[in-house]
Design a protein around this motif. Structure first.
Motif, PDB file in Angstrom:
ATOM      1  N   GLY A  86       0.838  -1.191   0.000  1.00  0.00           N
ATOM      2  CA  GLY A  86       0.000   0.000   0.000  1.00  0.00           C
ATOM      3  C   GLY A  86       0.872   1.239   0.000  1.00  0.00           C
ATOM      4  N   MET A  87       0.253   2.391   0.226  1.00  0.00           N
ATOM      5  CA  MET A  87       1.013   3.636   0.232  1.00  0.00           C
ATOM      6  C   MET A  87       0.422   4.634   1.212  1.00  0.00           C
ATOM      7  N   GLY A  88       1.290   5.506   1.716  1.00  0.00           N
ATOM      8  CA  GLY A  88       0.834   6.601   2.550  1.00  0.00           C
ATOM      9  C   GLY A  88       0.628   7.841   1.687  1.00  0.00           C
ATOM     10  N   PHE A  89      -0.166   8.753   2.179  1.00  0.00           N
ATOM     11  CA  PHE A  89      -0.418   9.984   1.413  1.00  0.00           C
ATOM     12  C   PHE A  89      -0.841  11.097   2.360  1.00  0.00           C
ATOM     13  N   PRO A 181       2.615   4.181  14.356  1.00  0.00           N
ATOM     14  CA  PRO A 181       3.841   4.513  13.630  1.00  0.00           C
ATOM     15  C   PRO A 181       4.945   3.478  13.856  1.00  0.00           C
ATOM     16  N   PHE A 182       5.474   2.932  12.758  1.00  0.00           N
ATOM     17  CA  PHE A 182       6.554   1.957  12.813  1.00  0.00           C
ATOM     18  C   PHE A 182       7.743   2.457  12.001  1.00  0.00           C
ATOM     19  N   ARG A 183       8.906   1.982  12.357  1.00  0.00           N
ATOM     20  CA  ARG A 183      10.133   2.415  11.664  1.00  0.00           C
ATOM     21  C   ARG A 183      10.283   1.684  10.330  1.00  0.00           C
ATOM     22  N   THR A 184       9.521   2.166   9.358  1.00  0.00           N
ATOM     23  CA  THR A 184       9.574   1.673   7.995  1.00  0.00           C
ATOM     24  C   THR A 184       9.791   2.878   7.082  1.00  0.00           C
ATOM     25  N   LYS A 185       9.671   2.675   5.780  1.00  0.00           N
ATOM     26  CA  LYS A 185       9.823   3.769   4.825  1.00  0.00           C
ATOM     27  C   LYS A 185       8.515   4.549   4.629  1.00  0.00           C
ATOM     28  N   PHE A 186       7.500   4.225   5.422  1.00  0.00           N
ATOM     29  CA  PHE A 186       6.180   4.827   5.250  1.00  0.00           C
ATOM     30  C   PHE A 186       6.233   6.349   5.299  1.00  0.00           C
ATOM     31  N   ALA A 187       6.955   6.911   6.274  1.00  0.00           N
ATOM     32  CA  ALA A 187       7.018   8.369   6.426  1.00  0.00           C
ATOM     33  C   ALA A 187       8.191   8.978   5.662  1.00  0.00           C
ATOM     34  N   GLY A 206      -0.753  21.063   6.772  1.00  0.00           N
ATOM     35  CA  GLY A 206       0.664  21.403   6.649  1.00  0.00           C
ATOM     36  C   GLY A 206       1.456  20.997   7.872  1.00  0.00           C
ATOM     37  N   ALA A 207       0.886  21.241   9.039  1.00  0.00           N
ATOM     38  CA  ALA A 207       1.551  20.864  10.283  1.00  0.00           C
ATOM     39  C   ALA A 207       1.689  19.352  10.396  1.00  0.00           C
ATOM     40  N   PHE A 208       0.675  18.638   9.947  1.00  0.00           N
ATOM     41  CA  PHE A 208       0.729  17.169   9.990  1.00  0.00           C
ATOM     42  C   PHE A 208       1.809  16.649   9.049  1.00  0.00           C
ATOM     43  N   LYS A 211       5.122  17.199  10.706  1.00  0.00           N
ATOM     44  CA  LYS A 211       5.272  16.291  11.843  1.00  0.00           C
ATOM     45  C   LYS A 211       5.605  14.881  11.368  1.00  0.00           C
ATOM     46  N   LEU A 212       4.901  14.416  10.341  1.00  0.00           N
ATOM     47  CA  LEU A 212       5.105  13.055   9.858  1.00  0.00           C
ATOM     48  C   LEU A 212       6.508  12.876   9.296  1.00  0.00           C
ATOM     49  N   LYS A 213       6.960  13.854   8.526  1.00  0.00           N
ATOM     50  CA  LYS A 213       8.317  13.793   7.982  1.00  0.00           C
ATOM     51  C   LYS A 213       9.362  13.835   9.103  1.00  0.00           C
ATOM     52  N   GLY A 214       9.033  14.553  10.172  1.00  0.00           N
ATOM     53  CA  GLY A 214       9.970  14.713  11.271  1.00  0.00           C
ATOM     54  C   GLY A 214      10.181  13.470  12.106  1.00  0.00           C
TER      55      GLY A 214
END
Length: 278
Positions: A86-89, A181-187, A206-208, A211-214
């Protein structure tokens, strides 16, 4: 049951990779999917006796049908189907184009639905099987900036909950896994972003996004421990419909339950007032 045959989509990294490795270590056989031919060749050379991989893009309906037919012909059955790919967006609802929405749904909903439908006849023939749907805590509660992803996972949860009731009398189980949240490539590299950015949503979507990238690489979840939990779920005779994974997931789902309960209590008298008098 020993020596199960697992079909796991998206095993190149993250939870899918950890689960495939855990299943093999547990003595079961893995059939996994990749989206690059080189990955397929490398995997099949490395795990010639304990696993097998195929090239599959779950957004391609015809490819799903052809590949499942080949797998059944070659191996005879699929005991466990794990819809992991799947994918995140990220993007506000207004920021997101319909083209972007369709891309997310093809990966997270339609591909999973089609693969599930394609495997089910073979599970029905065997009168057994277990379908694992990898959802998210975002399949229970929505977040500003995550609405399209949330919608795709809400849809996945909806059909899976109904499916579980439909196939239970046929000896088939369905479980919905809801990781936080898991330590994968998702974010990281695996995260899709809306091309259109509207400044008015900088404090919400925008804040989300920021945060997600961070949190990329800092998430609390351990994919190896998650894979063990899923394998244990398959082994259990009393598997549950839902399996939340992670402290954040538990907190998120509890927040949703409490919010729904509060809304019900606040509107209970109104709800009861709109029925015909007996």
């Amino acid at each position: 049951m020993k020596n199960r045959i697992w079909f796991i989509t998206g095993i190149s990294s993250g939870l899918g990779k950890a689960l495939a490795e855990g299943v093999m270590a547990n003595g079961d056989f893995v059939i996994g999917t990749f989206r690059k031919k080189s990955q397929v060749e490398e995997f099949n050379h490395k795990f010639a006796t304990t696993a097998y991989s195929i090239l599959l893009d779950i957004s391609e309906e015809k490819s799903i049908e052809e590949n499942i037919k080949k797998v059944i012909t070659k191996f005879g059955r699929i005991d466990v189907l794990v819809n992991n790919a799947g994918m995140g967006f990220v993007g506000a609802i207004e920021e997101t184009s319909l083209k972007e929405v369709r891309t997310v749904f093809e990966a997270n909903f339609f591909g999973t639905l089609k693969l599930t439908q394609t495997v089910l006849p073979f599970m029905r023939k065997e009168n057994k099987g277990h379908i694992i749907q990898i959802s998210s805590h975002g399949g229970i509660k929505a977040f500003a900036g995550f609405g399209i992803y949330n919608a795709s996972k809400f849809a996945l949860e909806g059909f899976s909950e109904a499916l579980a009731q439909e196939v239970a009398p046929l000896g088939i189980k369905v479980s919905i896994v809801e990781p936080g949240p898991f330590r994968t490539k998702f974010a990281g590299d695996g995260l899709g972003l809306a091309e259109n950015i509207i400044d008015d949503y900088s404090e919400t979507a925008g804040a989300f996004r920021t945060k997600l990238k961070g949190v990329d690489g800092k998430q609390e979840g351990d994919p190896i421990k998650a894979s063990k939990a899923i394998i244990d779920l398959i082994k259990s005779e009393k598997s549950t419909l839902r399996l939340p994974l992670g402290k954040v997931a538990l907190m998120t789902i509890e927040l949703k339950i409490n919010s729904v309960r509060a809304d019900i209590e606040a509107n209970k008298s109104i709800a009861e007032s709109v029925v015909f008098n007996q």
